[in-house]
Every structure is written in structure tokens, then in C-alpha cells.
Design a protein around this motif. Structure first.
Motif, PDB file in Angstrom:
ATOM      1  N   UNK A 170       0.897  -1.016   0.290  1.00 18.03           N
ATOM      2  CA  UNK A 170       0.137   0.514  -0.196  1.00 18.03           C
ATOM      3  C   UNK A 170       0.968   1.246   0.001  1.00 18.03           C
ATOM      4  N   UNK A 171       2.068   0.867   1.288  1.00 21.45           N
ATOM      5  CA  UNK A 171       2.472   2.288   0.604  1.00 21.45           C
ATOM      6  C   UNK A 171       3.564   2.540  -0.266  1.00 21.45           C
ATOM      7  N   UNK A 172       3.359   1.749  -1.153  1.00 23.06           N
ATOM      8  CA  UNK A 172       4.686   1.779  -2.884  1.00 23.06           C
ATOM      9  C   UNK A 172       3.871   2.641  -3.289  1.00 23.06           C
ATOM     10  N   UNK A 173       2.892   2.193  -3.072  1.00 14.74           N
ATOM     11  CA  UNK A 173       1.564   2.694  -4.520  1.00 14.74           C
ATOM     12  C   UNK A 173       1.408   4.535  -3.800  1.00 14.74           C
ATOM     13  N   UNK A 174       1.083   4.419  -3.238  1.00 16.07           N
ATOM     14  CA  UNK A 174       0.755   5.720  -2.613  1.00 16.07           C
ATOM     15  C   UNK A 174       1.793   6.637  -3.170  1.00 16.07           C
ATOM     16  N   UNK A 175       3.230   6.298  -2.856  1.00 17.07           N
ATOM     17  CA  UNK A 175       4.349   7.103  -2.811  1.00 17.07           C
ATOM     18  C   UNK A 175       4.769   6.705  -4.602  1.00 17.07           C
ATOM     19  N   UNK A 176       3.939   5.682  -4.962  1.00 19.96           N
ATOM     20  CA  UNK A 176       4.629   6.229  -6.985  1.00 19.96           C
ATOM     21  C   UNK A 176       3.374   7.545  -7.415  1.00 19.96           C
ATOM     22  N   UNK A 177       2.405   7.341  -6.847  1.00 23.55           N
ATOM     23  CA  UNK A 177       0.892   8.442  -7.167  1.00 23.55           C
ATOM     24  C   UNK A 177       1.917  10.418  -6.627  1.00 23.55           C
ATOM     25  N   UNK A 178       2.739  10.174  -6.564  1.00 21.78           N
ATOM     26  CA  UNK A 178       3.387  12.121  -6.117  1.00 21.78           C
ATOM     27  C   UNK A 178       3.950  12.199  -6.821  1.00 21.78           C
ATOM     28  N   UNK A 179       4.458  13.638  -7.210  1.00 22.30           N
ATOM     29  CA  UNK A 179       6.080  13.726  -7.962  1.00 22.30           C
ATOM     30  C   UNK A 179       7.316  14.308  -7.364  1.00 22.30           C
ATOM     31  N   UNK A 180       8.396  13.612  -7.898  1.00 19.05           N
ATOM     32  CA  UNK A 180       9.462  14.114  -7.288  1.00 19.05           C
ATOM     33  C   UNK A 180       9.961  15.327  -7.002  1.00 19.05           C
ATOM     34  N   UNK A 181      10.617  15.571  -5.743  1.00 17.70           N
ATOM     35  CA  UNK A 181      11.377  16.721  -5.702  1.00 17.70           C
ATOM     36  C   UNK A 181      12.810  16.531  -4.974  1.00 17.70           C
ATOM     37  N   UNK A 182      13.140  17.671  -5.155  1.00 16.91           N
ATOM     38  CA  UNK A 182      14.672  17.781  -4.664  1.00 16.91           C
ATOM     39  C   UNK A 182      14.884  18.598  -3.843  1.00 16.91           C
ATOM     40  N   UNK A 183      15.910  18.619  -2.877  1.00 11.37           N
ATOM     41  CA  UNK A 183      16.074  18.574  -1.561  1.00 11.37           C
ATOM     42  C   UNK A 183      16.823  20.684  -2.032  1.00 11.37           C
ATOM     43  N   UNK A 184      17.321  21.561  -1.838  1.00  9.53           N
ATOM     44  CA  UNK A 184      17.827  22.626  -2.156  1.00  9.53           C
ATOM     45  C   UNK A 184      19.572  22.331  -2.366  1.00  9.53           C
ATOM     46  N   UNK A 185      19.963  23.106  -3.402  1.00  8.35           N
ATOM     47  CA  UNK A 185      21.433  23.004  -3.303  1.00  8.35           C
ATOM     48  C   UNK A 185      22.332  23.661  -2.452  1.00  8.35           C
ATOM     49  N   UNK A 186      23.502  23.172  -2.316  1.00  8.94           N
ATOM     50  CA  UNK A 186      24.510  23.682  -1.794  1.00  8.94           C
ATOM     51  C   UNK A 186      25.497  24.597  -2.610  1.00  8.94           C
ATOM     52  N   UNK A 187      25.551  25.463  -2.733  1.00 13.42           N
ATOM     53  CA  UNK A 187      26.037  26.812  -3.823  1.00 13.42           C
ATOM     54  C   UNK A 187      28.039  26.447  -3.034  1.00 13.42           C
ATOM     55  N   UNK A 188      28.087  26.724  -4.018  1.00 13.49           N
ATOM     56  CA  UNK A 188      29.471  26.540  -3.681  1.00 13.49           C
ATOM     57  C   UNK A 188      30.833  26.986  -2.968  1.00 13.49           C
ATOM     58  N   UNK A 189      30.100  28.304  -2.237  1.00 17.29           N
ATOM     59  CA  UNK A 189      30.837  28.885  -0.539  1.00 17.29           C
ATOM     60  C   UNK A 189      31.398  28.069  -0.212  1.00 17.29           C
TER      61      UNK A 189
END
Length: 394
Positions: A170-189
């Protein structure tokens, strides 16, 4: 409903399933090993395998999280957890179980770390405490229901494991239904500095609750079943006493999260640590009175059951957004290390000393943390000054 709120509620449902899974699997395997005549020390070592897997994978999880995103990391964790759980009833050798429980720890940590970071990302600063508390509440509800699955054992060894596999699907099917996202990138500094050292310097106090919660949770769910069986309590009573801690945390999870949004996380954690410490110190006085045991565990749970989410919310308050995933990594390692220590420390205590000393150890840890909250620099302006240079870079 916005896509971010839809994602939030899917994550809430999935973490409830994950909580139920962990709430059942930990005492279930402890009881099965105790019935096989395995010593409490070896039982504790085997339980520690779950958390060894957590510690091994935690430092590496930020890499897949940034490369393949939140959803994909969760899905890989779910797959590994499902395979390992399905293989456990097929074997009875301690060494095989040790490896499978390590794999369960790796999968479970991947799921929890990714979902926690995702919830932290989409929660607004004004409601972060409430949203993370709701996440913790969902986990707590599932976790409190989990031990009731011990009553399925008379129907056959495969029955409780079959229930877990169904829930994973059930959990697997629920996760498949949402759109992927990514964390904020760490800048070079920010990459030029040691991000772990920076997180520890600024957010050290916020990272202690994850250690404390890991120690308490594993002590109760991994060691208490053995303690209870050796003091004459039945499995049925264990399945009722254990959820008391989580039920207590459920009662105050949301109120404490909301209160921390208003008056501050540190103040709330200080008061909760004192109350929880007193409850654990008093536990040995319960003797064989199961109702008093349940009451004291409920009080302790109400006080400190939301520590992990409060600590994570506190780290998100005082750290730049790009460094919150790093704080989550450290929190996960702390949780895993504490969870490895707890069953082994408690196993030695039960073999060589009085079993109830495990509760005094938990009480002492909470008192030390309360002292740290009281004497740590608590000026909000100081926290802001520490984090501002990083925020400008990120």
C-alpha cells in the motif's frame, strides 16, 4: 488541495504504515528469539542489527537524496524493507536474521530520512513545529498499533509478516502517485567549509533529542519485552503495556509542536525532559502493577515522545535550509548509535544487575539533557547571528 499539501498527506499515511511496521517487527522478533531460548544479551545484539544498518547507511543518504530526489530514495528504501521482511520467516539462524535486520534498518532509514526531509522542506516556518509533530503523530499512531500484531502469532508465524508485506505494498503504491522533488542545492561557497562541523557547531543542542529518542524507543520495544517475560508478564500484557508510551506521545504530539511554534523549541524540550526523567525514575516503584506501568510510560511518552520531531524542527529553525539535510543525517546517526547501545546496555543490566536500572539510565539521560537546555546559550539573536552568513551564501 495544492500539490505540496497532497504530497504532505501521502507522506503522513506512508509514515503511519512505517511506524506500524516497526512497532510490530521489533517486539515480534524479540519475542520469537526469547521463545527460542536465546539469551537477553544475544537478543539485544540481534536487535542492534537494525540500528547498525541505520548507522551504516545514514552518512551516505544525502548523496542519493540530492541525485535522485526524495521519492526515488523512499521507493528504494521500501523495496529493500519489503524484501528483507519477506525473507525473515524463511530462516531461523541468528546470523541470517542479523543480516536481514541490517537490511531492514537500511531500508527503514532511507524511507524515514527522505520523508522527514521532504516534510521539513514543504512545511512553512510558521507551522513547521505543527507539521513535523503531525508527522511524528502519524508514526506514533502506527507504532502504538504495531505491538497488537503480536496477538496474530497464534494464527501462524507467517500471519504477522504477511500483514506487514501487505502494508508495504500500500505504501509503495501511495508513493508512486506523487511527484518527485529535490532538496535545495548547496552553493559553492558553502561547499568550501566543513558542513558537518558547521551543523554541529550551530545546531548541537537540536541533535541530542534524536539520540535520546532512539535510546528510549529501543529500550522499550527491544528490551522491555524480555524484561516483562522474565518478570512473569504475558505476551498479551506486553502488547498492551508497550503502546502506552506511544499513546502518551500521541496525546501531546500536536499540542507540543504548536506550543513550540509559539514559545520556542528549547523551552518546550527542557520542560518535557524534566517530566520524562521523573516518570522513568519512578517506574521501578510500579513493581508488578501493570496499570501503574502503563500510566508512567504514558506520562513519559507524552513528555518526550515528540523529541525527534522537535529536535528536527529546532535544527530547521537555526540552520540554513540547504544544511537541514545534513542535520537530518547527523540526527539519523545519533538515533542509530543510541539504538545500538540501548539493547546491549540493557541486556548486560538484565544479566548482571537489577533489570529496572534500564529505566534509571533513561531518566538520567533526560536530566542531563534538561541541564544542557538550561545552560546552553539560548538567545535567539545568537542563533540568528550564527546562521546569517550561511543564509546569505545559500
Amino acid at each position: 488541495m495544492s500539490s505540496s499539501r497532497y504530497t504532505f498527506w501521502v507522506l503522513i499515511l506512508v509514515v503511519a504504515i512505517a511506524g506500524l511496521s516497526q512497532g510490530l517487527s521489533i517486539p515480534l522478533l524479540a519475542v520469537l528469539l526469547e521463545k527460542q531460548g536465546v539469551s537477553s544479551v544475544m537478543n539485544g545484539l540481534n536487535a542492534a542489527a537494525l540500528y547498525i544498518g541505520m548507522v551504516l547507511v545514514s552518512p551516505l543518504l544525502e548523496i542519493p537524496l540530492r541525485r535522485i530526489g526524495y521519492r526515488s530514495t523512499i521507493l528504494w528504501g521500501m523495496l529493500l524493507l519489503t524484501v528483507a521482511t519477506g525473507l525473515i520467516p524463511l530462516f531461523s539462524h541468528l546470523a541470517v536474521w542479523f543480516v536481514l535486520r541490517m537490511l531492514m534498518g537500511i531500508g527503514d532509514t532511507s524511507l524515514h530520512y527522505s520523508s522527514q526531509m521532504w516534510v521539513t522542506k514543504i512545511a512553512s516556518p510558521q507551522t513547521r513545529g505543527r507539521d513535523l509533530s503531525l508527522y511524528g503523530l502519524a508514526y506514533g499512531v502506527g507504532f502504538s498499533i504495531g505491538p497488537l500484531g503480536l496477538n496474530l502469532l497464534p494464527l501462524g508465524l507467517w500471519v504477522p509478516f504477511g500483514v506487514l508485506l501487505f502494508l508495504y505494498a500500500i505504501a509503495f503504491l501511495l508513493i508512486l502517485r506523487i511527484q518527485n522533488e529535490f532538496p535545495e542545492a548547496i552553493v559553492q561557497a558553502e561547499k568550501k567549509q566543513n558542513k558537518y562541523a558547521t551543523v554541529l557547531r550551530i545546531g548541537w543542542l537540536s541533535l541530542i533529542p534524536s539520540f535520546l529518542y532512539g535510546f528510549m524507543e529501543t529500550s522499550l520495544n527491544g528490551s522491555f519485552p524480555v524484561y516483562a517475560l522474565r518478570t512473569g508478564l504475558s505476551i498479551e500484557w506486553v502488547s498492551l503495556i508497550l503502546p502506552a508510551f506511544v499513546v502518551g506521545s500521541i496525546i501531546l504530539q500536536m499540542p507540543l509542536g504548536t506550543l513550540s511554534d509559539r514559545i520556542g523549541r528549547r523551552q518546550v524540550m527542557l520542560a518535557c525532559a524534566i517530566v520524562g526523567g521523573v516518570a522513568f525514575f519512578l517506574f521501578p516503584l510500579a513493581g508488578e502493577n501493570v496499570w501503574l506501568m502503563m500510566l508512567l510510560l504514558a506520562i513519559a511518552g507524552a513528555a518526550v515522545g515528540s523529541f525527534y520531531s522537535l529536535g528536527l524542527a529546532y535544527s530547521a529553525d537555526i540552520l540554513p535550509a540547504a544544511m537541514v539535510p545534513t542535520a537530518g543525517i547527523i540526527a539519523g546517526i545519533n538515533f542509530g548509535v543510541a539504538s545500538i547501545l540501548a539493547p546491549n546496555v540493557n541486556g548486560v543490566l538484565m544479566e548482571w544487575w537489577e533489570p529496572w536500572t534500564m529505566f534509571w539510565v533513561m531518566g538520567a539521560l533526560l536530566v542531563v539533557f534538561a541541564a544542557a537546555c538550561l545552560f546552553a546559550k539560548n538567545s535567539k539573536s545568537q542563533d540568528t547571528q550564527c546562521s546569517l552568513p550561511l543564509q546569505k551564501q545559500g
